[in-house]
Scaffold this active site. Structure first.
Site, PDB file in Angstrom:
ATOM      1  N   ASP A   1      -2.307  -0.956   7.639  1.00  0.00           N
ATOM      2  CA  ASP A   1      -1.708  -1.748   6.569  1.00  0.00           C
ATOM      3  C   ASP A   1      -2.449  -3.054   6.343  1.00  0.00           C
ATOM      4  O   ASP A   1      -2.670  -3.476   5.208  1.00  0.00           O
ATOM      5  CB  ASP A   1      -0.234  -2.035   6.901  1.00  0.00           C
ATOM      6  CG  ASP A   1       0.595  -0.773   6.967  1.00  0.00           C
ATOM      7  OD1 ASP A   1       0.079   0.295   6.590  1.00  0.00           O
ATOM      8  OD2 ASP A   1       1.762  -0.847   7.410  1.00  0.00           O
TER       9      ASP A   1
ATOM     10  N   HIS B   1       0.853   8.495  10.808  1.00  0.00           N
ATOM     11  CA  HIS B   1       1.005   8.419  12.266  1.00  0.00           C
ATOM     12  C   HIS B   1      -0.279   8.822  12.989  1.00  0.00           C
ATOM     13  O   HIS B   1      -0.245   9.302  14.120  1.00  0.00           O
ATOM     14  CB  HIS B   1       2.186   9.274  12.738  1.00  0.00           C
ATOM     15  CG  HIS B   1       3.510   8.693  12.335  1.00  0.00           C
ATOM     16  ND1 HIS B   1       4.140   7.698  13.051  1.00  0.00           N
ATOM     17  CD2 HIS B   1       4.315   8.949  11.273  1.00  0.00           C
ATOM     18  CE1 HIS B   1       5.274   7.377  12.459  1.00  0.00           C
ATOM     19  NE2 HIS B   1       5.396   8.109  11.373  1.00  0.00           N
TER      20      HIS B   1
ATOM     21  N   GLY C   1      11.628  -2.507   3.256  1.00  0.00           N
ATOM     22  CA  GLY C   1      12.133  -1.327   3.934  1.00  0.00           C
ATOM     23  C   GLY C   1      11.786  -0.014   3.279  1.00  0.00           C
ATOM     24  O   GLY C   1      12.368   1.018   3.612  1.00  0.00           O
TER      25      GLY C   1
ATOM     26  N   ARG D   1       0.838  -1.202   0.000  1.00  0.00           N
ATOM     27  CA  ARG D   1       0.000   0.000   0.000  1.00  0.00           C
ATOM     28  C   ARG D   1       0.866   1.242   0.000  1.00  0.00           C
ATOM     29  O   ARG D   1       2.017   1.248   0.454  1.00  0.00           O
ATOM     30  CB  ARG D   1      -0.946   0.022   1.187  1.00  0.00           C
ATOM     31  CG  ARG D   1      -0.276   0.163   2.553  1.00  0.00           C
ATOM     32  CD  ARG D   1      -0.233   1.573   3.078  1.00  0.00           C
ATOM     33  NE  ARG D   1       0.539   1.660   4.311  1.00  0.00           N
ATOM     34  CZ  ARG D   1       1.827   1.970   4.365  1.00  0.00           C
ATOM     35  NH1 ARG D   1       2.492   2.198   3.261  1.00  0.00           N
ATOM     36  NH2 ARG D   1       2.458   2.044   5.528  1.00  0.00           N
TER      37      ARG D   1
ATOM     38  N   TYR E   1       9.700   5.478  16.466  1.00  0.00           N
ATOM     39  CA  TYR E   1       8.263   5.204  16.348  1.00  0.00           C
ATOM     40  C   TYR E   1       7.667   4.974  17.733  1.00  0.00           C
ATOM     41  O   TYR E   1       6.635   5.560  18.095  1.00  0.00           O
ATOM     42  CB  TYR E   1       8.070   3.974  15.458  1.00  0.00           C
ATOM     43  CG  TYR E   1       6.651   3.479  15.316  1.00  0.00           C
ATOM     44  CD1 TYR E   1       5.876   3.810  14.204  1.00  0.00           C
ATOM     45  CD2 TYR E   1       6.074   2.649  16.281  1.00  0.00           C
ATOM     46  CE1 TYR E   1       4.582   3.333  14.062  1.00  0.00           C
ATOM     47  CE2 TYR E   1       4.772   2.176  16.150  1.00  0.00           C
ATOM     48  CZ  TYR E   1       4.035   2.516  15.036  1.00  0.00           C
ATOM     49  OH  TYR E   1       2.750   2.047  14.905  1.00  0.00           O
TER      50      TYR E   1
END
Length: 396
Positions: free
Chosen positions: A184, A43, A134, A36, A234
């Protein structure tokens, strides 16, 4: 020039050939799940907010056959995966659950098997993906969702789609040790051709919005940069968001207005960094809803402006961009025919997504190749369908 994404038939043929060569038998089914790109709403998912991704034509395929043995044998064709590329393990039971171990790519698969709601069965399988690792294009969720869909195809057990997404997310939390949001997995299941998908990450309501036909396309540029601080930072940002919400006695930043945040900040109850982190999430939620309306109204100019605002907020307030990504966005914005450009994904590298008129794509690619000192990869993408099963009669 932009890379040509292999057709599904080409990928399936390659995977079938590898399976037959590895196991000496014909496979029965393949499960396919897309990567995607998130067009806006970054976030916000773990803050119970809104996201607006679309499924990609780049996919992960898990192809194979049920066996009479109580074991799973899996070969990945992705040479960039950590070694070994082939694993074998016994089916789990109450006394011997699956264990996290090397290689890491297999832990995603083990987690899905562990949480699969249907009967556990032995199988032989081959995995192939053309989603760049990645790059922030959700190769991990595509692997999880394709694995769950493969098990559904083998057993005939069908899990409710939202529950399926939650179980795949849980597999990533508990077996890959990544505290990801749910966007996701949801888009890998619910993606639809010609549409972007608004996801309410609290209610899990899904609204597919048709992307208007125009002379514009979405261009993904992979910076081929992945900074190691991504996972640790994160977690820090997620914790900061939770702490700000707690100070206002709210469940999440979804429930806080910018005025309330400003009032909290004026009381010196939070530091400037926490304020800016929360400000990004609150304003990004609003931008995402505005962007959805802009597409419905066929206003690509407004949509592009919101993409630009989103990137600036991610770079300056949330501080999850990096020098390379900011440069790619700058080069795009300076180019003719560009409506908007932003980072996409978790940050600290990965990809940008740019809304650009088709006529100017080649000139932007050349500009990046001339000015960006690292290697960049380019993908022209259209919204694609979510996870599904293919029966392989015509491929074997």
């Amino acid at each position: 020039m932009a890379a040509l994404v292999s057709t599904l038939n080409e990928l399936l043929k390659k995977t079938v050939d590898a399976f037959k060569n590895e196991y000496g038998i014909d496979p029965e089914i393949a499960a396919i799940a897309p990567g995607r790109v998130n067009l806006i709403g970054e976030h916000t998912d773990y803050n119970e907010g809104f996201v607006f991704p679309m499924a990609l034509p780049m996919v992960t395929i898990i192809l194979g056959k049920k066996t009479d043995f109580n074991k799973c044998r899996i070969l990945t064709l992705n040479e960039r995966a950590d070694k070994p590329l082939k694993v074998e393990f016994a089916l789990p039971d109450a006394d011997t659950p699956l264990q996290v171990s090397k290689p890491n790519w297999a832990n995603y698969i083990k987690g899905v098997i562990h949480y699969f709601e249907g009967q556990k069965v032995g199988f032989d399988a081959v995995v192939l993906s053309n989603i760049p690792l990645g790059a922030g294009l959700s190769s991990s969720a595509a692997l999880e969702v394709s694995m769950y869909t493969f098990l559904e195809g083998l057993t005939g057990h069908k899990t409710d789609s939202k529950q399926k997404a939650l179980l795949c997310q849980k597999a990533e939390h508990m077996f890959a040790m990544v505290p990801c949001g749910l966007m996701d997995q949801l888009i890998a299941i619910y993606g639809e051709e010609s549409c972007a998908t608004l996801i309410d990450c609290r209610s899990l309501d899904i609204t597919n919005t048709k992307i208007p036909e125009s002379d514009c396309i979405f261009l993904i540029i992979n910076s081929n940069v992945h900074h190691e601080l991504a996972s640790s930072e994160y977690s820090v940002r997620r914790q900061t968001c939770e702490e700000v919400a707690k100070k206002l006695k709210r469940k999440s930043l979804r429930d806080i207005t910018l005025a309330e945040l400003n009032k909290l900040n004026s009381s010196d109850a939070i530091n400037d960094k926490a304020y800016r982190r929360a400000r990004h999430v609150i304003t990004e939620n609003e931008r995402t809803l505005q962007a959805t309306k802009a597409l419905k109204n066929n206003s690509l100019v407004e949509f592009g402006n919101l993409m630009n605002e989103s990137h600036d907020s991610l770079s300056q307030d949330y501080e999850v961009s990096c020098e390379e990504i900011d440069l790619l966005v700058k080069l795009a914005r300076e180019s003719p025919g560009v409506y908007g450009s932003r980072m996409t994904g978790g940050g600290f590298g990965g990809c940008t997504v740019t809304l650009i008129e088709k006529l100017f794509v080649d000139s932007l690619i050349k500009k990046v190749q001339d000015c960006y000192t690292k290697r960049a990869d380019f993908y022209i993408v259209n919204p694609s369908s979510g996870a599904h099963v293919v029966y392989l009669n015509k491929y074997v």
